[in-house]
Enzyme design. Structure first.
Site, mmCIF file in Angstrom:
data_model
loop_
_atom_site.group_PDB
_atom_site.id
_atom_site.type_symbol
_atom_site.label_atom_id
_atom_site.label_comp_id
_atom_site.label_asym_id
_atom_site.label_seq_id
_atom_site.Cartn_x
_atom_site.Cartn_y
_atom_site.Cartn_z
ATOM 1 N N PRO A 192 0.817 -1.211 0.000
ATOM 2 C CA PRO A 192 0.000 0.000 0.000
ATOM 3 C C PRO A 192 0.850 1.259 0.000
ATOM 4 C CG PRO A 192 0.057 -0.955 2.193
ATOM 5 C CD PRO A 192 0.809 -1.893 1.298
ATOM 6 N N ASP A 193 0.321 2.287 -0.621
ATOM 7 C CA ASP A 193 0.909 3.619 -0.519
ATOM 8 C C ASP A 193 0.747 4.056 0.939
ATOM 9 O OD1 ASP A 193 1.778 6.151 -0.906
ATOM 10 O OD2 ASP A 193 0.278 6.707 -2.394
ATOM 11 N N PHE A 194 1.565 4.992 1.363
ATOM 12 C CA PHE A 194 1.443 5.449 2.741
ATOM 13 C C PHE A 194 0.254 6.373 2.937
ATOM 14 C CE2 PHE A 194 5.349 3.507 3.471
ATOM 15 C CZ PHE A 194 5.623 3.532 4.803
ATOM 16 N N ARG A 195 -0.037 7.186 1.933
ATOM 17 C CA ARG A 195 -0.914 8.319 2.186
ATOM 18 C C ARG A 195 -2.250 8.283 1.453
ATOM 19 N NH1 ARG A 195 1.294 11.893 5.321
ATOM 20 N NH2 ARG A 195 3.449 11.475 5.860
ATOM 21 N N GLN A 242 11.863 6.287 -3.709
ATOM 22 C CA GLN A 242 11.350 6.669 -2.389
ATOM 23 C C GLN A 242 10.941 5.417 -1.600
ATOM 24 O OE1 GLN A 242 8.375 9.308 -4.411
ATOM 25 N NE2 GLN A 242 8.759 10.579 -2.641
ATOM 26 N N ASN A 243 10.963 4.284 -2.266
ATOM 27 C CA ASN A 243 10.392 3.081 -1.661
ATOM 28 C C ASN A 243 11.381 2.377 -0.739
ATOM 29 O OD1 ASN A 243 8.252 3.749 -3.239
ATOM 30 N ND2 ASN A 243 8.702 2.258 -4.844
ATOM 31 N N ILE A 244 10.837 1.775 0.307
ATOM 32 C CA ILE A 244 11.674 1.029 1.249
ATOM 33 C C ILE A 244 11.356 -0.463 1.201
ATOM 34 C CG2 ILE A 244 12.065 2.979 2.815
ATOM 35 C CD1 ILE A 244 9.831 1.783 4.617
ATOM 36 N N ASP A 245 10.650 -0.875 0.139
ATOM 37 C CA ASP A 245 10.237 -2.278 0.049
ATOM 38 C C ASP A 245 11.324 -3.189 -0.500
ATOM 39 O OD1 ASP A 245 10.127 -1.834 -2.802
ATOM 40 O OD2 ASP A 245 8.114 -1.019 -2.544
ATOM 41 N N HIS A 276 14.936 7.111 0.862
ATOM 42 C CA HIS A 276 14.369 6.996 2.208
ATOM 43 C C HIS A 276 14.904 5.772 2.934
ATOM 44 C CE1 HIS A 276 10.881 9.706 0.700
ATOM 45 N NE2 HIS A 276 12.013 10.348 0.876
ATOM 46 N N CYS A 303 22.931 0.104 15.180
ATOM 47 C CA CYS A 303 22.565 0.285 16.589
ATOM 48 C C CYS A 303 22.285 1.766 16.841
ATOM 49 C CB CYS A 303 23.701 -0.196 17.488
ATOM 50 S SG CYS A 303 23.430 0.231 19.229
ATOM 51 N N CYS A 327 21.671 -4.677 20.152
ATOM 52 C CA CYS A 327 23.082 -4.635 19.765
ATOM 53 C C CYS A 327 23.888 -5.583 20.652
ATOM 54 C CB CYS A 327 23.586 -3.196 19.907
ATOM 55 S SG CYS A 327 25.350 -2.999 19.616
ATOM 56 N N GLY A 364 5.218 6.618 -10.840
ATOM 57 C CA GLY A 364 4.469 6.253 -9.638
ATOM 58 C C GLY A 364 4.735 7.112 -8.424
ATOM 59 N N SER A 422 3.717 11.017 -6.482
ATOM 60 C CA SER A 422 2.898 12.231 -6.497
ATOM 61 C C SER A 422 3.773 13.480 -6.457
ATOM 62 C CB SER A 422 1.950 12.226 -5.299
ATOM 63 O OG SER A 422 2.701 12.097 -4.111
HETATM 64 ZN ZN ZN Z 1 25.339 -0.713 20.159
#
Ligand code: ZN
Length: 351
Positions: free
Chosen positions: A104-107, A177-180, A197, A205, A229, A268, A270
């Protein structure tokens, strides 16, 4: 997936302004909030006014704009790619390239991630990516990470199309921009990526800054454990960018990448999240920009110079049309099939 990075704005702006004296010289009047080098008339005007001895001594892109250009079409762009005219293609990608992978998109108001966080007991939805909140109460983010970790979703034809650009040696860089992690999963090497991102591929840590592979975080999360850690007992966080954190250093590759590009693909997104959004203005004035997106956004709302090309609708549909025009359908199909077979073999070995 896009994270909102408003809190970086002042520091990023400062760094951009200091980092490039060359860009300072060419900067003109334009509509980018970060004063990145511009694709607009104001930028071109400022350079033209500096050409003391006629157009021959000006940069080639200024000369290109000395005559009226006719509007490009997606067919023209495909032809020029086939002819080898575009050899350094830059890509800016957002959440829209991953929705067909089930992410899903975030927004989005109804289907977006932030609209579905009611049962996380958050003080406000964005708290899930707030660094100070995470340090105080990590469990909502750890729970969400179980859904977001790489390996849960598969790349789709948009990711494989970008991989194909890389295989053909014409992908200058992919800014996402994706973190997937689906760009990596499609086989695009890390050096071709700027994960603006951040990424789950590595972790750190939060106390002593010891670096860990992404698996240290993901293995703990998969077992519903809090990742700690081994050196200091501090909380380990994946290297995705939270509110209040700096963008990755690689983001500043844009200072050299964007002026070198001969084609910009925007897919893809905005173009609402800064500073990522302003990159669209950082290519040279002669560089065509192609938008593959559900709606027109940013500079694509205006095509006065005839260099903005739009393919509107679902991203994967737009990609398929471009792939068809390029005659790459079979290659794309083969690539998807082979990569899936590799995934299947890996799953068989590590069920
Ligand atoms: Zn540490």
């Amino acid at each position: 997936m896009a994270l909102l990075c408003v809190s970086y704005q002042s520091s990023i702006k400062k760094m951009v302004l200091v980092a490039s004296s060359q860009l300072q010289r060419v900067r003109g009047i334009h509509d980018s909030p970060f004063q990145l080098p511009s694709h607009t008339d104001g930028h071109r005007t400022s350079l033209l006014s500096g050409c003391k001895s006629g157009l021959q001594s000006c940069p080639s892109w200024v000369r290109a704009h000395s005559t009226k250009s006719s509007s490009l079409s997606i067919t023209d762009v495909a032809e020029k790619i086939k002819e080898g005219f575009y050899r350094r293609i830059l890509v800016m990608a957002g959440a829209g390239i991953s929705t067909d992978s089930g992410i899903p998109d975030f927004r989005s108001p109804t289907s977006g991630l932030f609209s579905k966080l009611q049962d996380y007991s958050l003080p406000y939805p964005e708290a899930i990516f707030d660094l100070s909140y995470f340090l105080h109460e990590p469990s909502p983010f750890l729970r969400l990470s179980q859904e977001l970790l790489p390996g849960r979703h598969r790349p789709n034809s948009a990711h494989y199309f970008l991989r194909l650009l890389h295989d053909k040696g014409i992908l200058l860089r992919l800014y996402t921009q994706n973190i997937d992690g689906l760009e990596r999963a499609a086989g695009i090497p890390a050096e071709k990526l700027v994960e603006a991102h951040g990424t789950f591929a590595s972790s750190t840590c939060t106390m002593c800054l010891k670096e860990y592979p992404g698996e240290t975080f993901s293995d703990a999360v998969t077992k519903s454990q809090v990742p700690r850690c081994s050196a200091c007992g501090g909380l380990i966080k994946p290297d995705i960018v939270f509110f209040g954190e700096q963008l990755p250093a690689r983001f500043f590759l844009h200072l050299t990448d964007f002026p070198r590009a001969d084609l910009l693909l925007v897919m893809g997104t905005s173009l609402e999240v800064e500073p990522f959004a302003s990159l669209v203005y950082a290519v040279r004035g002669s560089t065509p920009r192609v938008l593959i997106n559900r709606d027109p956004v940013g500079p694509f709302l205006d095509n006065s110079d005839g260099l903005n090309v739009m393919e509107l609708g679902e991203v994967t549909s737009g990609v398929k049309r471009l792939v068809h025009l390029l005659g790459w359908e079979r290659e794309l199909e083969e690539l998807e099939k082979n990569t899936k077979n590799i995934d299947k073999t890996t799953e068989d070995l590590h069920p």
